[in-house]
Motif scaffolding. Sequence first.
Motif, PDB file in Angstrom:
ATOM      1  N   THR A 134     -53.842  43.218 -64.766  1.00 14.92           N
ATOM      2  CA  THR A 134     -54.441  42.302 -65.017  1.00 14.92           C
ATOM      3  C   THR A 134     -54.003  41.042 -64.055  1.00 14.92           C
ATOM      4  O   THR A 134     -52.883  40.958 -63.965  1.00 14.92           O
ATOM      5  CB  THR A 134     -54.369  41.989 -66.577  1.00 14.92           C
ATOM      6  OG1 THR A 134     -54.838  43.151 -67.269  1.00 14.92           O
ATOM      7  CG2 THR A 134     -54.955  40.724 -66.803  1.00 14.92           C
ATOM      8  N   GLY A 135     -55.082  40.298 -63.606  1.00 10.90           N
ATOM      9  CA  GLY A 135     -54.736  39.060 -62.755  1.00 10.90           C
ATOM     10  C   GLY A 135     -55.153  37.848 -63.713  1.00 10.90           C
ATOM     11  O   GLY A 135     -56.168  38.052 -64.535  1.00 10.90           O
ATOM     12  N   HIS A 136     -54.537  36.561 -63.487  1.00  8.14           N
ATOM     13  CA  HIS A 136     -55.142  35.493 -64.080  1.00  8.14           C
ATOM     14  C   HIS A 136     -54.788  34.326 -62.933  1.00  8.14           C
ATOM     15  O   HIS A 136     -53.814  34.070 -62.436  1.00  8.14           O
ATOM     16  CB  HIS A 136     -54.047  35.122 -65.227  1.00  8.14           C
ATOM     17  CG  HIS A 136     -54.770  34.140 -65.946  1.00  8.14           C
ATOM     18  ND1 HIS A 136     -53.864  33.919 -67.285  1.00  8.14           N
ATOM     19  CD2 HIS A 136     -55.478  33.038 -65.966  1.00  8.14           C
ATOM     20  CE1 HIS A 136     -54.532  32.846 -68.039  1.00  8.14           C
ATOM     21  NE2 HIS A 136     -55.644  32.459 -67.151  1.00  8.14           N
ATOM     22  N   GLU A 137     -55.916  33.665 -62.638  1.00  2.11           N
ATOM     23  CA  GLU A 137     -55.857  32.823 -61.835  1.00  2.11           C
ATOM     24  C   GLU A 137     -56.549  31.456 -62.374  1.00  2.11           C
ATOM     25  O   GLU A 137     -57.599  31.665 -63.144  1.00  2.11           O
ATOM     26  CB  GLU A 137     -56.528  33.049 -60.578  1.00  2.11           C
ATOM     27  CG  GLU A 137     -56.121  34.226 -59.759  1.00  2.11           C
ATOM     28  CD  GLU A 137     -56.978  34.467 -58.830  1.00  2.11           C
ATOM     29  OE1 GLU A 137     -56.716  35.190 -57.749  1.00  2.11           O
ATOM     30  OE2 GLU A 137     -58.327  34.248 -58.679  1.00  2.11           O
ATOM     31  N   VAL A 138     -56.261  30.355 -61.916  1.00  2.00           N
ATOM     32  CA  VAL A 138     -56.957  28.997 -62.257  1.00  2.00           C
ATOM     33  C   VAL A 138     -57.300  28.470 -60.867  1.00  2.00           C
ATOM     34  O   VAL A 138     -56.597  28.477 -59.794  1.00  2.00           O
ATOM     35  CB  VAL A 138     -56.034  27.820 -62.846  1.00  2.00           C
ATOM     36  CG1 VAL A 138     -56.825  26.486 -62.947  1.00  2.00           C
ATOM     37  CG2 VAL A 138     -55.687  28.194 -64.020  1.00  2.00           C
ATOM     38  N   VAL A 139     -58.764  28.567 -60.500  1.00  4.31           N
ATOM     39  CA  VAL A 139     -59.192  28.431 -59.317  1.00  4.31           C
ATOM     40  C   VAL A 139     -59.893  27.147 -58.961  1.00  4.31           C
ATOM     41  O   VAL A 139     -60.999  26.656 -59.756  1.00  4.31           O
ATOM     42  CB  VAL A 139     -60.330  29.322 -58.806  1.00  4.31           C
ATOM     43  CG1 VAL A 139     -60.733  29.475 -57.345  1.00  4.31           C
ATOM     44  CG2 VAL A 139     -59.486  30.890 -58.875  1.00  4.31           C
ATOM     45  N   PHE A 140     -59.514  26.212 -58.129  1.00  2.00           N
ATOM     46  CA  PHE A 140     -60.052  24.965 -57.690  1.00  2.00           C
ATOM     47  C   PHE A 140     -61.164  25.204 -56.545  1.00  2.00           C
ATOM     48  O   PHE A 140     -60.753  26.051 -55.703  1.00  2.00           O
ATOM     49  CB  PHE A 140     -59.142  23.827 -57.334  1.00  2.00           C
ATOM     50  CG  PHE A 140     -58.500  23.295 -58.394  1.00  2.00           C
ATOM     51  CD1 PHE A 140     -58.444  22.172 -58.804  1.00  2.00           C
ATOM     52  CD2 PHE A 140     -56.987  23.842 -58.774  1.00  2.00           C
ATOM     53  CE1 PHE A 140     -57.801  21.509 -59.770  1.00  2.00           C
ATOM     54  CE2 PHE A 140     -56.591  23.294 -59.531  1.00  2.00           C
ATOM     55  CZ  PHE A 140     -56.707  22.329 -60.241  1.00  2.00           C
ATOM     56  N   LEU A 141     -62.357  25.153 -56.926  1.00  4.42           N
ATOM     57  CA  LEU A 141     -63.568  25.170 -56.001  1.00  4.42           C
ATOM     58  C   LEU A 141     -64.222  23.926 -55.430  1.00  4.42           C
ATOM     59  O   LEU A 141     -64.593  23.053 -56.268  1.00  4.42           O
ATOM     60  CB  LEU A 141     -64.489  25.903 -56.446  1.00  4.42           C
ATOM     61  CG  LEU A 141     -63.860  27.545 -56.897  1.00  4.42           C
ATOM     62  CD1 LEU A 141     -64.114  27.938 -58.331  1.00  4.42           C
ATOM     63  CD2 LEU A 141     -64.777  28.530 -55.628  1.00  4.42           C
ATOM     64  N   CYS A 142     -63.995  23.875 -53.993  1.00  2.00           N
ATOM     65  CA  CYS A 142     -64.497  22.580 -53.581  1.00  2.00           C
ATOM     66  C   CYS A 142     -65.354  22.425 -52.314  1.00  2.00           C
ATOM     67  O   CYS A 142     -65.136  23.373 -51.342  1.00  2.00           O
ATOM     68  CB  CYS A 142     -63.012  21.652 -53.060  1.00  2.00           C
ATOM     69  SG  CYS A 142     -63.441  19.970 -52.404  1.00  2.00           S
ATOM     70  N   PRO A 143     -66.568  21.829 -52.387  1.00  2.00           N
ATOM     71  CA  PRO A 143     -67.334  21.789 -51.389  1.00  2.00           C
ATOM     72  C   PRO A 143     -66.581  21.226 -49.929  1.00  2.00           C
ATOM     73  O   PRO A 143     -65.845  20.319 -50.141  1.00  2.00           O
ATOM     74  CB  PRO A 143     -68.466  21.027 -51.625  1.00  2.00           C
ATOM     75  CG  PRO A 143     -68.395  20.711 -53.036  1.00  2.00           C
ATOM     76  CD  PRO A 143     -67.096  21.115 -53.486  1.00  2.00           C
ATOM     77  N   ALA A 144     -66.911  21.769 -48.797  1.00  6.28           N
ATOM     78  CA  ALA A 144     -66.241  21.274 -47.710  1.00  6.28           C
ATOM     79  C   ALA A 144     -67.176  21.489 -46.361  1.00  6.28           C
ATOM     80  O   ALA A 144     -68.055  22.134 -46.364  1.00  6.28           O
ATOM     81  CB  ALA A 144     -64.881  21.947 -47.506  1.00  6.28           C
TER      82      ALA A 144
END
Length: 160
Positions: free
Chosen positions: A87-97
């Motif tokens: 099991t993996g657990h991430e908090v992901v910030f996704l930003c247009p660039a």
Amino acid sequence: MTIWRPANSITVKALALIWQDDALLLRNIHDDSGRVTGMRPIGGTVEFGEPWRDALLREFLDELGTRITLLDDYFVMENIFEHHGVTGHEVVFLCPAHFQDNSYYRMDTIVYDLSEGGTGTAKWVTLDELAAKQLELYPSGLEARLRRVSSRHRTGRFVS
């Protein structure tokens, strides 16, 4: 080939959503045998004490040798997943660039250095091409979210 397993803790990632018309810049995700199982935007891990925006700029400079401009709108996704039974657990910030160097938009394939060693490959891929190849877009749920967004929003404004 490096065998990767998720960390036994929550990790924070920052990924760039760079569009060229209706294609998104994505890198391959492989299983242990080297088979491509999905794709993911380019970015990396946020280090302790590092703002996510700085991490994203650093990743592009370190790995691709180029600078990007981050747009104001971003969103955050929580990604809990299984990879080869771990099991993996991430908090992901996704930003247009956007790339500051426009020559990257003329490349079909971008080969870059990975911070953990080796090289990575990124390509411009439409969401329809992903579906046709039966490849998952990671983090899970990102494809559905992007499909809800009009092409006008892809250049900088996202909606829930």
